[in-house]
Design a protein around this motif. Sequence first.
Motif, PDB file in Angstrom:
ATOM      1  N   LEU A 265       0.866  -1.141  -0.093  1.00 48.30           N
ATOM      2  CA  LEU A 265      -0.037   0.119  -0.146  1.00 48.30           C
ATOM      3  C   LEU A 265       0.688   1.282   0.141  1.00 48.30           C
ATOM      4  N   ILE A 266       2.036   1.182   0.798  1.00 50.45           N
ATOM      5  CA  ILE A 266       2.965   2.506   0.674  1.00 50.45           C
ATOM      6  C   ILE A 266       3.479   2.621  -0.489  1.00 50.45           C
ATOM      7  N   VAL A 267       4.033   1.436  -1.276  1.00 49.25           N
ATOM      8  CA  VAL A 267       4.464   1.496  -2.311  1.00 49.25           C
ATOM      9  C   VAL A 267       3.546   2.110  -3.466  1.00 49.25           C
ATOM     10  N   ILE A 268       2.182   1.729  -3.641  1.00 51.77           N
ATOM     11  CA  ILE A 268       1.230   2.256  -4.427  1.00 51.77           C
ATOM     12  C   ILE A 268       0.928   3.865  -4.225  1.00 51.77           C
ATOM     13  N   GLY A 269       0.864   4.140  -2.778  1.00 52.05           N
ATOM     14  CA  GLY A 269       0.212   5.276  -2.395  1.00 52.05           C
ATOM     15  C   GLY A 269       1.106   6.494  -1.885  1.00 52.05           C
ATOM     16  N   GLN A 270       2.314   5.978  -1.500  1.00 57.21           N
ATOM     17  CA  GLN A 270       3.155   7.093  -0.622  1.00 57.21           C
ATOM     18  C   GLN A 270       3.548   8.471  -1.444  1.00 57.21           C
ATOM     19  N   LEU A 271       4.061   8.047  -2.757  1.00 54.81           N
ATOM     20  CA  LEU A 271       4.207   9.111  -3.561  1.00 54.81           C
ATOM     21  C   LEU A 271       3.287  10.165  -3.814  1.00 54.81           C
ATOM     22  N   PHE A 272       2.112   9.795  -3.526  1.00 54.45           N
ATOM     23  CA  PHE A 272       1.040  10.955  -3.685  1.00 54.45           C
ATOM     24  C   PHE A 272       0.840  11.684  -2.195  1.00 54.45           C
ATOM     25  N   VAL A 273       1.214  11.266  -1.269  1.00 56.67           N
ATOM     26  CA  VAL A 273       0.861  11.781   0.002  1.00 56.67           C
ATOM     27  C   VAL A 273       1.367  13.258   0.054  1.00 56.67           C
ATOM     28  N   PRO A 274       2.809  13.832  -0.748  1.00 57.23           N
ATOM     29  CA  PRO A 274       3.132  14.934  -0.237  1.00 57.23           C
ATOM     30  C   PRO A 274       2.173  15.981  -0.844  1.00 57.23           C
ATOM     31  N   ARG A 275       1.743  15.618  -2.225  1.00 55.57           N
ATOM     32  CA  ARG A 275       0.723  16.559  -2.901  1.00 55.57           C
ATOM     33  C   ARG A 275      -0.638  16.572  -1.850  1.00 55.57           C
ATOM     34  N   LEU A 276      -0.835  15.531  -1.220  1.00 54.37           N
ATOM     35  CA  LEU A 276      -2.344  15.429  -0.289  1.00 54.37           C
ATOM     36  C   LEU A 276      -2.159  16.196   0.696  1.00 54.37           C
ATOM     37  N   ILE A 277      -1.070  16.163   1.280  1.00 46.41           N
ATOM     38  CA  ILE A 277      -0.790  17.089   2.544  1.00 46.41           C
ATOM     39  C   ILE A 277      -0.203  18.319   2.522  1.00 46.41           C
ATOM     40  N   ARG A 278       0.245  18.650   1.407  1.00 41.92           N
ATOM     41  CA  ARG A 278       1.016  20.038   1.192  1.00 41.92           C
ATOM     42  C   ARG A 278       0.239  21.280   1.442  1.00 41.92           C
ATOM     43  N   GLY A 279       0.686  21.927   2.591  1.00 42.98           N
ATOM     44  CA  GLY A 279      -0.291  23.237   2.693  1.00 42.98           C
ATOM     45  C   GLY A 279      -1.110  22.934   3.814  1.00 42.98           C
ATOM     46  N   ARG A 280      -1.122  21.798   4.448  1.00 39.89           N
ATOM     47  CA  ARG A 280      -2.256  21.515   5.631  1.00 39.89           C
ATOM     48  C   ARG A 280      -1.322  21.513   6.813  1.00 39.89           C
ATOM     49  N   SER A 281      -2.049  21.741   7.832  1.00 43.43           N
ATOM     50  CA  SER A 281      -1.421  22.033   8.934  1.00 43.43           C
ATOM     51  C   SER A 281      -0.915  20.418   9.647  1.00 43.43           C
ATOM     52  N   ARG A 282       0.242  20.630   9.935  1.00 38.41           N
ATOM     53  CA  ARG A 282       0.887  19.322  10.325  1.00 38.41           C
ATOM     54  C   ARG A 282       0.458  18.647  11.439  1.00 38.41           C
ATOM     55  N   SER A 283      -0.074  19.577  12.342  1.00 40.67           N
ATOM     56  CA  SER A 283      -0.460  18.984  13.614  1.00 40.67           C
ATOM     57  C   SER A 283      -1.787  18.418  13.546  1.00 40.67           C
ATOM     58  N   HIS A 284      -2.674  18.812  12.467  1.00 39.42           N
ATOM     59  CA  HIS A 284      -3.855  18.048  12.236  1.00 39.42           C
ATOM     60  C   HIS A 284      -3.557  16.803  11.428  1.00 39.42           C
ATOM     61  N   VAL A 285      -2.647  16.706  10.703  1.00 33.77           N
ATOM     62  CA  VAL A 285      -2.191  15.527   9.760  1.00 33.77           C
ATOM     63  C   VAL A 285      -1.743  14.443  10.969  1.00 33.77           C
ATOM     64  N   LEU A 286      -1.050  14.913  11.846  1.00 34.10           N
ATOM     65  CA  LEU A 286      -0.350  14.099  12.724  1.00 34.10           C
ATOM     66  C   LEU A 286      -1.441  13.467  13.733  1.00 34.10           C
ATOM     67  N   ALA A 287      -2.432  14.501  14.052  1.00 32.44           N
ATOM     68  CA  ALA A 287      -3.336  13.743  14.777  1.00 32.44           C
ATOM     69  C   ALA A 287      -4.296  12.859  14.210  1.00 32.44           C
ATOM     70  N   LEU A 288      -4.660  13.129  12.678  1.00 36.96           N
ATOM     71  CA  LEU A 288      -5.501  12.059  12.012  1.00 36.96           C
ATOM     72  C   LEU A 288      -4.599  10.948  11.788  1.00 36.96           C
ATOM     73  N   ALA A 289      -3.167  10.886  11.408  1.00 38.10           N
ATOM     74  CA  ALA A 289      -2.396   9.904  11.508  1.00 38.10           C
ATOM     75  C   ALA A 289      -2.469   8.909  12.710  1.00 38.10           C
ATOM     76  N   ALA A 290      -2.537   9.375  13.925  1.00 40.84           N
ATOM     77  CA  ALA A 290      -2.724   8.556  15.112  1.00 40.84           C
ATOM     78  C   ALA A 290      -3.918   8.239  15.314  1.00 40.84           C
ATOM     79  N   VAL A 291      -4.985   8.773  15.130  1.00 41.06           N
ATOM     80  CA  VAL A 291      -6.361   8.252  15.200  1.00 41.06           C
ATOM     81  C   VAL A 291      -6.513   6.865  14.276  1.00 41.06           C
ATOM     82  N   VAL A 292      -6.125   7.097  12.891  1.00 42.10           N
ATOM     83  CA  VAL A 292      -6.155   5.885  12.169  1.00 42.10           C
ATOM     84  C   VAL A 292      -5.226   4.891  12.428  1.00 42.10           C
TER      85      VAL A 292
END
Length: 428
Positions: A265-292
């Motif tokens: 899954l990481i091989v398929i999707g990881q390269l798209f993550v930078p564009r997905l989270i660019r410009g977003r609050s890192r705190s919110h991204v890290l919080a969402l990551a912890a919940v998931v």
Amino acid sequence: MRTMRSWFRDTTGGLPTTFWYLWTGTLINRLGSFVLVFLAIYLTQERGFSASQAGLVLGLWGVGGAVGTTAGGTLADRWGRRPTLLTAHVGAATMMLALGLAKDLWAVALGALLLGMFAEAARPAFGAMMIDVVPAKDRLRAFSLNYWAINLGFACAAVLAGLAAQADYLLLFVVDAATMLITALIIFTRVPETRQSGRAAAAAKAPRGALRTILSDRVYLGFVALNLLAALVFLQHISMLPIAMSDDGLSPATYGSVIALNGVLIVIGQLFVPRLIRGRSRSHVLALAAVVMGAGFGLTAFAGTVWLYGLTVLIWTVGEMLNSPSNSTLIAELSPAELRGRYQGVFSLSWQIAGACAPILGGLVREHAGNATLWLACAGIGIVTAVAHLVSGPARERRATALRRTGEALAPVSATPPPAAQPEPAAA
């Protein structure tokens, strides 16, 4: 097709040559990372150790790693990134073979301790070298590309290790050691030293001051503590997950296939993550990551079949994919340039403490409170970590901004210094 080429160019273009040599070494090393994936199964099924004894051995691996990352961070700043990496890889290859040949519990425990020390000593030097050579504007995609290589290797290694384990467990140790030596050869022949001697000398003159600086950096230490909580949950996939699947009658090869979904899954999707989270609050991204991530491990309490175990792996993998690039860029921005190795070492120390505590705590909880309690506790830790990220996030961003404004977080330099006539790179 043009859009795909443009995306590929935006994702991989313009990165330094030294980065790609490091990336190649990472990929080769991870293609042979068989042992840690199957160590819990090897200890319980091949050597006949109990779950608590297996947890103790894995915990000693983490203790050795804690010593290694601390020493590796200091050596990376004072001795240099390149010699630290070479020593760590050669030493780890030697101890990998020794661990494969060890029979008694004390010998296996000692081998795991020393292997963890050498293997993890490379982590701070590698991280500092990545920050040295990659400009600040490119770090998010550089760290994502490196994480992609790690998991491409991991996905292949998990499947191959499951097959190799059925033939001969010793083969796992031999191949793992060989890939470490190949990585050392790449570093020796292709990767130059990236540490700036002036900064290193200044840091080396006052090691006590460096330690005091880190210990007084409450913002950074708080960030490291939150990573420790996340790592305690995440590392259960190496220690307790294979034991839980074995108890449900699933073979080591099945575990290898299920855990390989993480890398796929990481091989398929990881390269798209930078564009997905660019410009977003890192705190919110890290919080969402912890919940998931917590939700994925929490659902393991209800798993009992291959497909349900696979589903839980896919869920917590999404959290891992969101967590990794945000973590890496934050470390780079929160680290003073002259202390990059030591700051990387302190962050890596959180992983080693988790590596020491996760299998021991997981084994104790599982034996005394039950399998379901262990996994539901992982979900609870994920929620606590998410709330803490939301609360502490603004202070981290203020700290990163202050470092940029005061010029402490200097721009990285290339491995080959530019001619004197050229202007210096802009500050990060």
